[in-house]
Design a protein around this motif. Structure first.
Motif, PDB file in Angstrom:
ATOM      1  N   THR A 132       0.834  -1.195   0.000  1.00 12.09           N
ATOM      2  CA  THR A 132       0.000   0.000   0.000  1.00 12.09           C
ATOM      3  C   THR A 132       0.873   1.252   0.000  1.00 12.09           C
ATOM      4  O   THR A 132       2.052   1.203   0.360  1.00 12.09           O
ATOM      5  N   ALA A 133       0.272   2.385  -0.369  1.00 11.78           N
ATOM      6  CA  ALA A 133       0.988   3.664  -0.349  1.00 11.78           C
ATOM      7  C   ALA A 133       1.479   3.961   1.066  1.00 11.78           C
ATOM      8  O   ALA A 133       2.593   4.476   1.247  1.00 11.78           O
ATOM      9  N   PHE A 134       0.690   3.625   2.077  1.00 10.12           N
ATOM     10  CA  PHE A 134       1.099   3.849   3.463  1.00 10.12           C
ATOM     11  C   PHE A 134       2.367   3.056   3.797  1.00 10.12           C
ATOM     12  O   PHE A 134       3.312   3.597   4.376  1.00 10.12           O
ATOM     13  N   ILE A 135       2.408   1.786   3.451  1.00  9.74           N
ATOM     14  CA  ILE A 135       3.586   0.963   3.748  1.00  9.74           C
ATOM     15  C   ILE A 135       4.792   1.484   2.967  1.00  9.74           C
ATOM     16  O   ILE A 135       5.905   1.571   3.512  1.00  9.74           O
ATOM     17  N   GLN A 136       4.599   1.860   1.711  1.00  6.97           N
ATOM     18  CA  GLN A 136       5.701   2.449   0.924  1.00  6.97           C
ATOM     19  C   GLN A 136       6.239   3.703   1.610  1.00  6.97           C
ATOM     20  O   GLN A 136       7.456   3.909   1.688  1.00  6.97           O
ATOM     21  N   GLN A 137       5.332   4.536   2.102  1.00  7.97           N
ATOM     22  CA  GLN A 137       5.723   5.766   2.805  1.00  7.97           C
ATOM     23  C   GLN A 137       6.542   5.438   4.053  1.00  7.97           C
ATOM     24  O   GLN A 137       7.574   6.064   4.310  1.00  7.97           O
ATOM     25  N   GLN A 138       6.120   4.458   4.808  1.00 10.74           N
ATOM     26  CA  GLN A 138       6.842   4.061   6.013  1.00 10.74           C
ATOM     27  C   GLN A 138       8.235   3.524   5.661  1.00 10.74           C
ATOM     28  O   GLN A 138       9.210   3.809   6.363  1.00 10.74           O
ATOM     29  N   LEU A 139       8.324   2.751   4.588  1.00  7.66           N
ATOM     30  CA  LEU A 139       9.624   2.230   4.161  1.00  7.66           C
ATOM     31  C   LEU A 139      10.556   3.349   3.751  1.00  7.66           C
ATOM     32  O   LEU A 139      11.752   3.335   4.070  1.00  7.66           O
ATOM     33  N   ASN A 140      10.025   4.334   3.024  1.00  8.69           N
ATOM     34  CA  ASN A 140      10.844   5.469   2.599  1.00  8.69           C
ATOM     35  C   ASN A 140      11.368   6.239   3.814  1.00  8.69           C
ATOM     36  O   ASN A 140      12.523   6.660   3.834  1.00  8.69           O
ATOM     37  N   ARG A 141      10.516   6.404   4.827  1.00  8.71           N
ATOM     38  CA  ARG A 141      10.954   7.079   6.061  1.00  8.71           C
ATOM     39  C   ARG A 141      12.051   6.262   6.751  1.00  8.71           C
ATOM     40  O   ARG A 141      13.051   6.812   7.192  1.00  8.71           O
ATOM     41  N   ARG A 142      11.832   4.955   6.859  1.00  4.64           N
ATOM     42  CA  ARG A 142      12.812   4.097   7.524  1.00  4.64           C
ATOM     43  C   ARG A 142      14.151   4.101   6.778  1.00  4.64           C
ATOM     44  O   ARG A 142      15.201   4.178   7.379  1.00  4.64           O
ATOM     45  N   ASP A 143      14.094   4.050   5.448  1.00  3.22           N
ATOM     46  CA  ASP A 143      15.311   3.983   4.637  1.00  3.22           C
ATOM     47  C   ASP A 143      16.063   5.299   4.598  1.00  3.22           C
ATOM     48  O   ASP A 143      17.256   5.324   4.294  1.00  3.22           O
TER      49      ASP A 143
END
Length: 175
Positions: free
Chosen positions: A162-173
């Motif tokens: 989902t866009a939410f999970i992608q957003q969280q991954l981008n923040r983590r990375d």
């Protein structure tokens, strides 16, 4: 679509199995495995890869995860409507995806009549309320399922997220 009470109360045993149909819906039936007492959703029609299977909406919105919710934002978790979608179980080789931006259930691959509809729980869940040991029997099974935050980028690149999970991954990375 309105179903008669009689249709919901009618049960039939799937040929040569321990499954019993407990409710019918426009594209799938909820089945009960009488051996394990587990419910699952199985297609009653052929669904093509990329097809929108149905539109869903939020039932109840919570600020915390439960085993029946799908995460749409950091502190937003929804129950699914129509409610029978809650019987779409996890698989490490999913055939459907909950797009929480468009609120569409989308086929990730062709689904045949009788196939169980499954999705990859970490595709919507950053951290789950209850982790579990997966028994999907996929060659690439991840074994322990506890949310996208516990998986590496390489593993998650194999899945539609989902866009939410992608957003969280981008923040983590970016940290």
């Amino acid at each position: 679509m309105i179903f008669s009470a009689l249709r919901f109360m009618t049960t039939k045993t799937i040929t040569a199995s321990n499954y019993k149909t407990i409710s019918n819906h426009p594209f799938a039936d909820v089945l009960l495995n009488e051996s394990t007492n587990q419910k699952s959703l199985h297609a009653t029609m052929h669904i093509k890869k990329g097809e929108t299977i149905c539109i869903f909406k939020a039932g109840i919105t919570k600020s915390y995860a439960t085993y029946l919710t799908v995460q749409t934002e950091l502190n937003t978790h929804i129950t699914l409507q129509p409610e029978f979608l809650q019987y779409i179980n996890h698989s490490c080789e999913p055939n459907v995806f909950f797009d929480t931006a468009s609120f569409e259930l989308i086929a990730l691959k062709d689904v045949n009549v009788g196939d169980e509809l499954t999705f990859f729980y970490p595709s919507t869940e950053w951290e789950m309320s209850q982790s579990f040991v997966c028994n999907c029997k996929s060659l690439d099974c991840l074994q322990l399922i506890n949310g996208a935050s516990f998986l590496d980028k390489l593993t998650l690149e194999k899945y539609t997220l989902t866009a939410f999970i992608q957003q969280q991954l981008n923040r983590r990375d970016s940290i």
